[in-house]
Design a protein around this motif. Structure first.
Motif, mmCIF file in Angstrom:
data_model
loop_
_atom_site.group_PDB
_atom_site.id
_atom_site.type_symbol
_atom_site.label_atom_id
_atom_site.label_comp_id
_atom_site.label_asym_id
_atom_site.label_seq_id
_atom_site.Cartn_x
_atom_site.Cartn_y
_atom_site.Cartn_z
ATOM 1 N N TYR A 147 -54.917 -74.647 -5.178
ATOM 2 C CA TYR A 147 -55.439 -73.413 -5.770
ATOM 3 C C TYR A 147 -55.930 -72.407 -4.733
ATOM 4 O O TYR A 147 -56.164 -71.236 -5.049
ATOM 5 C CB TYR A 147 -56.598 -73.726 -6.730
ATOM 6 N N GLY A 148 -56.106 -72.835 -3.471
ATOM 7 C CA GLY A 148 -56.594 -71.915 -2.460
ATOM 8 C C GLY A 148 -56.187 -72.341 -1.070
ATOM 9 O O GLY A 148 -55.621 -73.436 -0.876
ATOM 10 N N TYR A 149 -56.465 -71.496 -0.077
ATOM 11 C CA TYR A 149 -56.027 -71.789 1.289
ATOM 12 C C TYR A 149 -56.853 -70.999 2.293
ATOM 13 O O TYR A 149 -57.491 -69.996 1.974
ATOM 14 C CB TYR A 149 -54.543 -71.454 1.464
ATOM 15 N N GLN B 227 -35.481 -75.451 -0.416
ATOM 16 C CA GLN B 227 -36.706 -74.651 -0.385
ATOM 17 C C GLN B 227 -37.143 -74.324 -1.802
ATOM 18 O O GLN B 227 -36.371 -73.785 -2.600
ATOM 19 C CB GLN B 227 -36.480 -73.365 0.405
ATOM 20 N N LEU B 228 -38.397 -74.664 -2.111
ATOM 21 C CA LEU B 228 -38.909 -74.468 -3.461
ATOM 22 C C LEU B 228 -39.675 -73.163 -3.579
ATOM 23 O O LEU B 228 -39.471 -72.385 -4.506
ATOM 24 C CB LEU B 228 -39.813 -75.643 -3.843
ATOM 25 N N ARG B 229 -40.594 -72.921 -2.637
ATOM 26 C CA ARG B 229 -41.406 -71.701 -2.702
ATOM 27 C C ARG B 229 -42.172 -71.520 -1.392
ATOM 28 O O ARG B 229 -42.309 -72.462 -0.603
ATOM 29 C CB ARG B 229 -42.420 -71.776 -3.849
ATOM 30 N N THR B 230 -42.667 -70.312 -1.187
ATOM 31 C CA THR B 230 -43.674 -70.051 -0.168
ATOM 32 C C THR B 230 -45.036 -70.227 -0.827
ATOM 33 O O THR B 230 -45.357 -69.511 -1.780
ATOM 34 C CB THR B 230 -43.534 -68.630 0.398
ATOM 35 N N ILE B 231 -45.806 -71.195 -0.353
ATOM 36 C CA ILE B 231 -47.105 -71.474 -0.973
ATOM 37 C C ILE B 231 -48.091 -70.355 -0.660
ATOM 38 O O ILE B 231 -48.772 -69.831 -1.542
ATOM 39 C CB ILE B 231 -47.663 -72.822 -0.491
ATOM 40 N N CYS B 232 -48.164 -69.982 0.592
ATOM 41 C CA CYS B 232 -49.082 -68.915 1.005
ATOM 42 C C CYS B 232 -48.564 -68.319 2.300
ATOM 43 O O CYS B 232 -47.832 -68.973 3.049
ATOM 44 C CB CYS B 232 -50.511 -69.444 1.179
ATOM 45 N N LYS B 233 -48.943 -67.083 2.554
ATOM 46 C CA LYS B 233 -48.526 -66.437 3.800
ATOM 47 C C LYS B 233 -49.402 -65.220 4.064
ATOM 48 O O LYS B 233 -50.080 -64.707 3.167
ATOM 49 C CB LYS B 233 -47.058 -66.007 3.729
ATOM 50 N N ARG C 195 -51.583 -71.710 -9.543
ATOM 51 C CA ARG C 195 -51.682 -72.986 -8.837
ATOM 52 C C ARG C 195 -50.303 -73.569 -8.552
ATOM 53 O O ARG C 195 -49.379 -73.428 -9.344
ATOM 54 C CB ARG C 195 -52.573 -73.937 -9.644
ATOM 55 N N VAL C 196 -50.210 -74.203 -7.391
ATOM 56 C CA VAL C 196 -48.932 -74.730 -6.901
ATOM 57 C C VAL C 196 -48.983 -76.252 -6.920
ATOM 58 O O VAL C 196 -49.944 -76.855 -6.428
ATOM 59 C CB VAL C 196 -48.656 -74.213 -5.471
ATOM 60 N N TYR D 171 -57.180 -78.217 -2.896
ATOM 61 C CA TYR D 171 -56.414 -78.775 -4.005
ATOM 62 C C TYR D 171 -57.263 -79.746 -4.831
ATOM 63 O O TYR D 171 -58.403 -80.077 -4.486
ATOM 64 C CB TYR D 171 -55.187 -79.522 -3.461
ATOM 65 N N TYR D 172 -56.703 -80.221 -5.924
ATOM 66 C CA TYR D 172 -57.272 -81.306 -6.734
ATOM 67 C C TYR D 172 -56.101 -82.085 -7.348
ATOM 68 O O TYR D 172 -54.982 -81.555 -7.417
ATOM 69 C CB TYR D 172 -58.199 -80.749 -7.829
#
Length: 625
Positions: free
Chosen positions: A392-394, A415-421, A438-439, A479-480
């Motif tokens: 949920y965060g980074y 490749q599924l996705r870019t989580i964060c950038k 949320r990823v 995450y959780y």
């Protein structure tokens, strides 16, 4: 005949009220002149310029309100890292006769503004009183005008300026640039605050900061002692005011309950290896950051047999001026509650294993580093089944040479996705950020961290390490539900890299030493980058109890995400006859009436329909009379 006309009149009235209700709904959803703007920040050291803003992620519209202590013009826009040339700047003000001027412009050089051919900012209000000039406007995240810089989820360098009168001339003393995460997803004001909140400080007390450039001070402290389960739901930095610029980052690591911990304060990564124990980050702060409150359904669990009882507090000091006799009592303040959240959270550290393999050549316009994580061993190392990880965060982290970071997720080789950038990373603004949604990470997925560096200002090698002039490449995923894996990081086969560069090496140390023998040119820099990407990666996975296992893998390609469509201007093209001698389009009154703004913001078709409905209603009433 009169009954039919009466029925039609009632129908027309009903349609009119429906349209007005729709207009009101559209107005409130689009963050109009009277909407509350959730976010705010001062833009200058003297607190003369105050910015409020809010945004609509679905409509891709952002609204600003700039309040400046001046009777002159004000301006707000976006710039890039290296120069203000090419920046966009929306400017406006109120003339002495009460007329309002407002314009979407850009800088053709450091001091000269020119009006955009396409006007993409929409004025929502412009007023001036005895103290402030206040300008409120909206603009799309991404317009079709090449002079408008995009507003993204990256770090945005906000450009703000003002004048003491209505002469539009940039003065460097009144021009400021501030890095801001404009597209924040949540804000502490939006979250619930438990009534039974308890505060606990984790801090180093009266620590004499060494006169060295870089110091990592560590100590071990107990978490709050509670008789039943509680959740930590918020943390914030606790900084001594005059030492704030010396504190680079503060990290809190959870310790395994079987760990034998030392006492006192010592160098985290010095002669005593006991002070580097505990590697599972649970909260962290870095320069430029503020407080962070977890989403309402997650928290850090304390008080159960499975929870950590002790933490390692790590404070990184940067005393570049080598000042003597400076004492510090910084740390992290945590807030906890007996009102339990739904999930226990954890933090997974990803990236490039910092030492001793990481290197970046000097004089590089661009150099990419990669750190791979393979999750296939997570369940075995966790000692129990690992549920799907919900991120949920980074928090992103490099040092001064870092320019951009991203974490990319792969499943079954795809490749599924870019989580964060963040393609505009700023070392001086490091905050925990929430994802817009949320990823989910499943066991077996691969996670790749890519870090982009620039070293044009350096004539010597930059190596991975703890100092600010060294480098790091890290992303912390929040995450959780929590598991026991603390970190998963990779590094390339440095012997392969050395051989590709024409250097001899039989082990990793020789491979790293060989990097100092390379003549670094643009060609050899690209060759080294390619070799690092093609080399086999060693992946190091660690648990909260310091259990370590290695695996290997290869760096997959990253398919870039194309930008979304731009939004055409609602203001149309600016023609010569529309301009006043000062270069602005002028309005005879200040836009302060929310009802007038509502009508102006209605789509043209809706306005025409309202007009036709009113005409029809008047005709019916005249017929009845």
């Amino acid at each position: 005949m009169l009954q039919v006309s009466g029925a039609m009149a009632c129908d027309l009235l009903f349609r009119l009220f429906l349209l007005l209700a729709l207009a009101a709904a559209l107005q409130s959803n689009r963050l109009g002149p009277t909407s509350r703007l959730r976010y705010s920040r001062f833009l200058d050291p003297s607190s003369v310029m105050f910015l409020l803003w809010d945004f609509d992620l679905e409509a891709e519209i952002i609204s600003f309100e700039l309040q400046v202590r001046t009777a002159g013009w004000v301006g707000l826009g976006v710039t890039n890292r290296y120069t203000n040339v090419g920046s966009d700047l929306v400017v406006g003000g109120v003339l002495p006769n009460g007329n309002v001027y407002f314009s979407d412009q850009h800088l053709v050089d450091e001091d000269t503004l020119q009006e955009d051919a396409s006007q993409d900012a929409e004025l929502l209000g412009l007023t001036e009183d005895a103290i402030y000039t206040t300008m409120r406007f909206a603009r799309p995240f991404r317009s079709c005008d090449p002079h408008d810089l995009d507003i993204t989820s990256d770090t945005v360098r906000v450009l703000a300026a003002y004048g003491l009168d209505d002469t539009l001339k940039l003065d460097r003393e009144h021009t400021f640039v501030k890095s801001i995460f404009l597209l924040q997803v949540v804000h502490p004001d939006d979250l619930d605050v438990p009534e039974d909140a308890i505060i606990h400080d984790l801090e180093i007390t009266d620590f004499l900061i060494p006169e060295d450039d870089t110091t990592y001070a560590c100590t071990f402290l107990p978490l709050p002692i509670v008789s039943e389960k509680h959740h930590i739901y918020k943390f914030e930095p606790k900084l001594v005011y005059h030492n704030e610029t010396m504190v680079h980052h503060i990290l809190v690591y959870a310790c395994g309950n079987s760990s034998v911990l030392p006492t006192g304060i010592s160098d985290c990564y010095g002669a005593d290896p006991a002070f580097s124990l505990c590697s599972q980050v649970i909260v962290g702060w870095a320069v430029g950051g503020t407080s962070y409150q977890f989403p309402d359904d997650v928290g850090i669990s304390i008080g159960t047999p499975l929870d950590p009882q002790w933490i390692r507090l790590e404070i990184h000091y940067s005393n570049f001026n080598n000042l003597p006799g400076v004492y510090d009592s910084s740390g992290i303040r945590v807030y906890y509650t007996a009102q339990l959240r739904k999930y226990d959270m954890g933090v997974l550290q990803l990236g490039f294993f910092t030492f001793p393999i990481h290197f970046i050549p000097p004089g590089a316009e661009s150099f990419m580093s990669y750190g791979l994580c393979r999750t296939e061993k997570f369940e075995e190392m966790n000692g129990a089944p690992v549920p799907d990880i919900q991120v949920y965060g980074y928090l992103l982290h490099t040092h001064l040479a870092g320019r951009a970071l991203q974490a990319v997720q792969y499943r079954n080789g795809t490749q599924l996705r870019t989580i964060c950038k963040d393609d505009s990373y700023d070392f001086n603004l490091q905050e925990t950020r929430d994802l817009p949604s949320r990823v989910e990470i499943k066991p077996g997925d691969e996670l790749l961290v890519e870090c982009h560096y620039q070293t044009l200002d350096r004539d010597a090698m930059t190596f991975g390490g703890p100092s600010t002039i060294n480098e790091m490449c890290l992303i912390f995923l929040f995450y959780y539900p929590r598991n026991n894996i603390s970190s998963c990081m990779g590094y390339p086969d440095i012997i392969y890299v050395a051989h590709e560069l024409g250097e001899e090496a039989s082990d990793s140390m020789e491979g790293m030493m060989a990097m100092n023998n390379v003549e670094w040119t643009p060609e050899s820099i690209k060759k080294a980058e390619k070799a690092c990407k093609e080399a086999q990666q060693t992946v190091i996975i660690k648990t909260i109890d310091e259990v370590v296992e290695n695996t290997t893998g290869w760096i997959p390609d990253i398919i870039p995400t194309p930008p979304g469509p731009c939004l055409e201007s609602s203001g149309g093209k600016v023609e010569a006859q529309d301009k006043t001698p000062a270069g602005f389009r002028s309005s005879p009154v200040a836009l302060s009436s929310s009802s007038k703004a509502t009508l102006r913001r209605l789509p043209l078709a809706a306005v025409l329909l309202v007009q036709s409905t009113l005409s029809g209603l008047l005709a019916m009433l005249q017929t009845r009379v």
